[in-house]
Structures are given as structure tokens and as C-alpha cells.
Design a protein around this motif. Structure first.
Motif, PDB file in Angstrom:
ATOM      1  N   VAL A   1     -76.870  23.785  -2.583  1.00 56.14           N
ATOM      2  CA  VAL A   1     -77.836  24.094  -3.634  1.00 56.14           C
ATOM      3  C   VAL A   1     -79.278  23.811  -3.242  1.00 56.14           C
ATOM      4  O   VAL A   1     -80.190  24.293  -3.901  1.00 56.14           O
ATOM      5  CB  VAL A   1     -77.501  23.366  -4.959  1.00 56.14           C
ATOM      6  CG1 VAL A   1     -76.147  23.792  -5.475  1.00 56.14           C
ATOM      7  CG2 VAL A   1     -77.570  21.869  -4.796  1.00 56.14           C
ATOM      8  N   ASN A   2     -79.527  23.079  -2.185  1.00 57.95           N
ATOM      9  CA  ASN A   2     -80.905  22.817  -1.765  1.00 57.95           C
ATOM     10  C   ASN A   2     -81.364  23.766  -0.660  1.00 57.95           C
ATOM     11  O   ASN A   2     -82.337  23.499   0.027  1.00 57.95           O
ATOM     12  CB  ASN A   2     -81.087  21.356  -1.341  1.00 57.95           C
ATOM     13  CG  ASN A   2     -80.225  20.970  -0.157  1.00 57.95           C
ATOM     14  OD1 ASN A   2     -79.239  21.635   0.158  1.00 57.95           O
ATOM     15  ND2 ASN A   2     -80.591  19.889   0.492  1.00 57.95           N
TER      16      ASN A   2
ATOM     17  N   LEU B   1     -80.446  31.482  -5.196  1.00 56.63           N
ATOM     18  CA  LEU B   1     -79.211  30.759  -4.961  1.00 56.63           C
ATOM     19  C   LEU B   1     -78.174  30.904  -6.064  1.00 56.63           C
ATOM     20  O   LEU B   1     -77.006  31.036  -5.798  1.00 56.63           O
ATOM     21  CB  LEU B   1     -79.530  29.274  -4.756  1.00 56.63           C
ATOM     22  CG  LEU B   1     -78.389  28.436  -4.253  1.00 56.63           C
ATOM     23  CD1 LEU B   1     -77.881  28.940  -2.911  1.00 56.63           C
ATOM     24  CD2 LEU B   1     -78.819  26.997  -4.131  1.00 56.63           C
ATOM     25  N   ARG B   2     -78.596  30.835  -7.299  1.00 60.30           N
ATOM     26  CA  ARG B   2     -77.615  30.857  -8.377  1.00 60.30           C
ATOM     27  C   ARG B   2     -78.180  31.531  -9.607  1.00 60.30           C
ATOM     28  O   ARG B   2     -79.373  31.695  -9.759  1.00 60.30           O
ATOM     29  CB  ARG B   2     -77.158  29.452  -8.724  1.00 60.30           C
ATOM     30  CG  ARG B   2     -78.281  28.583  -9.271  1.00 60.30           C
ATOM     31  CD  ARG B   2     -77.917  27.955 -10.597  1.00 60.30           C
ATOM     32  NE  ARG B   2     -78.982  27.103 -11.047  1.00 60.30           N
ATOM     33  CZ  ARG B   2     -79.874  27.466 -11.971  1.00 60.30           C
ATOM     34  NH1 ARG B   2     -79.835  28.656 -12.490  1.00 60.30           N
ATOM     35  NH2 ARG B   2     -80.815  26.635 -12.362  1.00 60.30           N
TER      36      ARG B   2
ATOM     37  N   TYR C   1     -72.301  23.377 -12.028  1.00 60.46           N
ATOM     38  CA  TYR C   1     -72.301  24.509 -11.106  1.00 60.46           C
ATOM     39  C   TYR C   1     -70.856  24.764 -10.737  1.00 60.46           C
ATOM     40  O   TYR C   1     -70.069  23.825 -10.566  1.00 60.46           O
ATOM     41  CB  TYR C   1     -73.085  24.193  -9.836  1.00 60.46           C
ATOM     42  CG  TYR C   1     -74.590  24.211  -9.968  1.00 60.46           C
ATOM     43  CD1 TYR C   1     -75.237  24.617 -11.126  1.00 60.46           C
ATOM     44  CD2 TYR C   1     -75.381  23.831  -8.897  1.00 60.46           C
ATOM     45  CE1 TYR C   1     -76.609  24.631 -11.224  1.00 60.46           C
ATOM     46  CE2 TYR C   1     -76.765  23.843  -8.979  1.00 60.46           C
ATOM     47  CZ  TYR C   1     -77.368  24.248 -10.146  1.00 60.46           C
ATOM     48  OH  TYR C   1     -78.730  24.267 -10.230  1.00 60.46           O
TER      49      TYR C   1
ATOM     50  N   ARG D   1     -68.309  27.464  -8.180  1.00 60.74           N
ATOM     51  CA  ARG D   1     -68.201  28.501  -7.160  1.00 60.74           C
ATOM     52  C   ARG D   1     -67.266  29.556  -7.727  1.00 60.74           C
ATOM     53  O   ARG D   1     -66.127  29.275  -8.064  1.00 60.74           O
ATOM     54  CB  ARG D   1     -67.645  27.945  -5.844  1.00 60.74           C
ATOM     55  CG  ARG D   1     -68.594  27.002  -5.137  1.00 60.74           C
ATOM     56  CD  ARG D   1     -69.692  27.744  -4.426  1.00 60.74           C
ATOM     57  NE  ARG D   1     -70.604  26.808  -3.762  1.00 60.74           N
ATOM     58  CZ  ARG D   1     -71.673  27.191  -3.118  1.00 60.74           C
ATOM     59  NH1 ARG D   1     -71.982  28.471  -3.026  1.00 60.74           N
ATOM     60  NH2 ARG D   1     -72.457  26.303  -2.551  1.00 60.74           N
TER      61      ARG D   1
ATOM     62  N   LEU E   1     -72.412  30.915  -6.190  1.00 61.77           N
ATOM     63  CA  LEU E   1     -72.813  29.767  -6.998  1.00 61.77           C
ATOM     64  C   LEU E   1     -73.310  30.235  -8.362  1.00 61.77           C
ATOM     65  O   LEU E   1     -74.187  31.106  -8.449  1.00 61.77           O
ATOM     66  CB  LEU E   1     -73.919  28.984  -6.279  1.00 61.77           C
ATOM     67  CG  LEU E   1     -74.294  27.642  -6.875  1.00 61.77           C
ATOM     68  CD1 LEU E   1     -73.107  26.676  -6.852  1.00 61.77           C
ATOM     69  CD2 LEU E   1     -75.470  27.051  -6.110  1.00 61.77           C
TER      70      LEU E   1
ATOM     71  N   GLY F   1     -74.261  28.716 -12.438  1.00 60.34           N
ATOM     72  CA  GLY F   1     -74.480  27.584 -13.334  1.00 60.34           C
ATOM     73  C   GLY F   1     -73.967  27.917 -14.717  1.00 60.34           C
ATOM     74  O   GLY F   1     -74.053  29.056 -15.173  1.00 60.34           O
TER      75      GLY F   1
END
Length: 158
Positions: free
Chosen positions: A85-86, A91-92, A129, A131, A137, A139
Motif C-alpha cells: 500500500v505504500n 493503488l486502490r 483493505y 485483495r 487492492l 478499500g
């Protein structure tokens, strides 16, 4: 100049049917599905010679859309599905849900797994979060208490 709205978020997948099944189980509505190709498409994306099948899904409130894409050509250039996540870049996508436990039970039947745990954010939201299909990814947020539906978890911090 100002933005009128956010039109959609795009996610590239290998198995379009499985991704559609997952997101419709989550509550999104399939609006349509179609192939995209032609010289014009490559001029938009910078990927010349692309052949893509897309599916457009909308949230139940009609305000947001998710575009799922499966590239038949050219070959996939890179894979970010298991990035932590970093990682830099998109990303999501976060979805507000009625009941996070029920949602997790539904989606686990399709292979979804919680990244770490469901947490209580200051008695305002339950968040996690997961998968989803192919490690995407996602949320999930369940609102708690009496805040308005338009509020955001970080708004009260300003």
C-alpha cells in the motif's frame, strides 16, 4: 477551469468475467461491455495497436463508475497487483458499504482476503483493505454513528 465530476476509475485485469462477477457481487451494476480497438484508441492511451475489452460498472447511487479492461494486445507491460500500500501511483479504490462483515462474507466466497484486519477509526468508520480478484487492492468503509453520507473519514481533522 474546474472538474465537473470524476467519471471513472480504471483497473486492468486478466479475467474480465471473474472481475465483473466480483464487483457485481459487491453491488456495482454492469452498464455494458464492449471491445475497444482502432488507431484512435492508441492515440488516447499511447499504446498503439491495442485491442481491449472493457466493462463499465456503476455504483448503486449512480455517481461513480469503475472501468474494467482486459488487454488482448499488446502484451501486458507490468504488474502492480501485489504492490504494498505504500507504493507510488494509483493503488486502490475505496467503497462505502452498509455492513463490512456481511460484505466480507460475500466476497470471501469469491476469493477476497483481508490485507490485515478490520479496524475502528475513531468510532466513525470500520475500515479494511482487501485483495480482490487477481490481487487487486480494494478499500471497504462502513460508516458508524450519525455522520452524513457525504462525510469523509478525514474531514473532521481539518
Amino acid at each position: 477551469m474546474t472538474v465537473k465530476r470524476m467519471d471513472n476509475v480504471g483497473i486492468v485485469v486478466e479475467d474480465l468475467d471473474a472481475a465483473i462477477e466480483f464487483f457485481t457481487e459487491l453491488g456495482l451494476v454492469l452498464e455494458g461491455r464492449m471491445p475497444i480497438d482502432g488507431e484512435w484508441a492508441g492515440r488516447v492511451t499511447g499504446v498503439r495497436g491495442q485491442r481491449v475489452e472493457i466493462a463499465m460498472l456503476r455504483t448503486p447511487d449512480g455517481h461513480s463508475r469503475l472501468e474494467l479492461s482486459r488487454f488482448d494486445a499488446p502484451a501486458i507491460a507490468s504488474d502492480h497487483r501485489t504492490a504494498p500500500v505504500n507504493s507510488l501511483g494509483y493503488l486502490r479504490v475505496m467503497f462505502a458499504v452498509e455492513n463490512i462483515d456481511d460484505t466480507l462474507a460475500q466476497l470471501s466466497r469469491l476469493g477476497a482476503t483481508v490485507v490485515d484486519e478490520v479496524v475502528n477509526y475513531e468510532n466513525i468508520y470500520r475500515l479494511c483493505y482487501i485483495r480482490g480478484p487477481e490481487g487487486i487492492l480494494i478499500g471497504l468503509a462502513q460508516q458508524l454513528g450519525q455522520q452524513t453520507a457525504e462525510s469523509h473519514p478525514l474531514e473532521h481533522k481539518r
